[in-house]
Design an enzyme around this catalytic site. Sequence first.
Site, PDB file in Angstrom:
ATOM      1  N   SER A 114      -2.763  13.298  -1.229  1.00  0.00           N
ATOM      2  CA  SER A 114      -2.968  12.052  -0.507  1.00  0.00           C
ATOM      3  C   SER A 114      -4.378  12.014   0.075  1.00  0.00           C
ATOM      4  O   SER A 114      -5.361  12.170  -0.643  1.00  0.00           O
ATOM      5  CB  SER A 114      -1.884  11.902   0.564  1.00  0.00           C
ATOM      6  OG  SER A 114      -1.883  10.626   1.129  1.00  0.00           O
ATOM      7  N   ASP A 316       3.462   4.843  -5.889  1.00  0.00           N
ATOM      8  CA  ASP A 316       4.370   5.933  -5.512  1.00  0.00           C
ATOM      9  C   ASP A 316       5.032   5.659  -4.168  1.00  0.00           C
ATOM     10  O   ASP A 316       5.624   6.543  -3.555  1.00  0.00           O
ATOM     11  CB  ASP A 316       3.622   7.271  -5.482  1.00  0.00           C
ATOM     12  CG  ASP A 316       2.505   7.317  -4.434  1.00  0.00           C
ATOM     13  OD1 ASP A 316       2.434   6.403  -3.588  1.00  0.00           O
ATOM     14  OD2 ASP A 316       1.700   8.272  -4.471  1.00  0.00           O
ATOM     15  N   HIS A 358       5.618   9.477  -3.245  1.00  0.00           N
ATOM     16  CA  HIS A 358       4.408  10.057  -2.672  1.00  0.00           C
ATOM     17  C   HIS A 358       4.592  11.476  -2.130  1.00  0.00           C
ATOM     18  O   HIS A 358       3.667  12.294  -2.198  1.00  0.00           O
ATOM     19  CB  HIS A 358       3.895   9.150  -1.541  1.00  0.00           C
ATOM     20  CG  HIS A 358       2.516   9.464  -1.078  1.00  0.00           C
ATOM     21  ND1 HIS A 358       1.409   9.304  -1.885  1.00  0.00           N
ATOM     22  CD2 HIS A 358       2.042   9.941   0.110  1.00  0.00           C
ATOM     23  CE1 HIS A 358       0.323   9.650  -1.215  1.00  0.00           C
ATOM     24  NE2 HIS A 358       0.676  10.055  -0.004  1.00  0.00           N
TER      25      HIS A 358
END
Length: 425
Positions: A114, A316, A358
């Site tokens: 991320s 995601d 995610h």
Amino acid sequence: MTANSFFNEYPIILVHGFCGWGREEMGGFKYWGGINDIEAKLNDLHYRTYTATVGPVSSNWERTVELYHYIVGGTVDYGAAHAKKYGIKRFGHTYHGIYPSVSDENKIHLVGHSMGGHSIRQLENFLRDGSKEEQDYYKENPDEGISELFLGGKKWIHSLTCVAPAHNGSSALEFTDMVEITKKLILEFAAFAGLNLNESIYNFKLEQWGIKKEMGEFFLDYADRIIKSDIWTTKNNAWYDISIEGSELMNKNTKTYKDTYYFSHPCDTTLLNPLTGHHLPLIGTNPLFIGFAYEMGKYTDKDNATPIGSEWWPSDGCVPVISAQYPFGHPNREASDTDIEFKPGIWNYFPAKHGWDHMDIVGVHSKLRMMHDVIPFYKELASRMVDTEKAVPKKKEHKEHTEEKATKEVHEKVTSKAKHKTVKK
């Protein structure tokens, strides 16, 4: 284990994303692995691996500076110009360093999840080219000194691997009150870990802003103070940096270097609705991300500096697939899972892992859904890193010593002379 017992010559360092936490926080519930432990598993498989911890909601600049010192050791120096610009404390925590022997010869592999992708890219930029802003300030104020990080000239990074990164920002930030969402994310992660929210389970690491968790303070009270703080009124915070605007600025100010290997792994937890053309969250998507996936799956803004159309709809649950592939404007190629050779100096982006949201990619799952086994994925990443090491001819004079000896020598220098401290004229 000694350095000789590992497959990889250069160690792997894992860097968490927004709202991430360290190995000793969240009651031992790992950011990298959840109830499992990716670092430990990779070390068991003879891939030397470390985990870094940086500010979970701090700006990319501050996270990157912390990452540098977390690796090499020494006292965090956010930079005189940066500290003055935003009114923060210039110096922070002092670290021993998880790999202080890092150098142009003893390189590292960085893996960022991320926002961790932003941070490892920014670190490479600082290491290579330094900071013109800090260098210019130093010229005018030489007595204040300058961190070695901002001087550049360091080729320490062999490869960068980004998993579910927001290279080009997230469209979710265009329609969401992310300040309140920040608190919600932490509470949900704590719930996944089965923790008591009144316990000291998490540290926002914002001491540079003068914000510190008080002794005996309940987590909810601490989180409310963070939410109400001045950090969100500036552009010196995580949410701005992973916005589309902030990411566009970063892509313009950073480079893809010709001798570094680059990899990106997007995820996709959505499904095309043939009736509307929009994308909907898959059944089993983490409840935390269902609303985001639904809204991003239809969000359009043609007037944005970076126009957002239907190509941004698959996601995601946090980051659109198109944003996770490669930084816009940088060299790139679509890679295949069957590729056996890669060239440096170009972003290799792999097909999106369909059905993975995610946090699935780091092994953090809601207890309401089936869990993906992420260890084979990270073993594959580690194996690829070893292959890229073999592809680069080694200098004859490259020293062959154990990691223990190298680390001990540099630790002594860091402790006695603050090797990576601020440089003064």
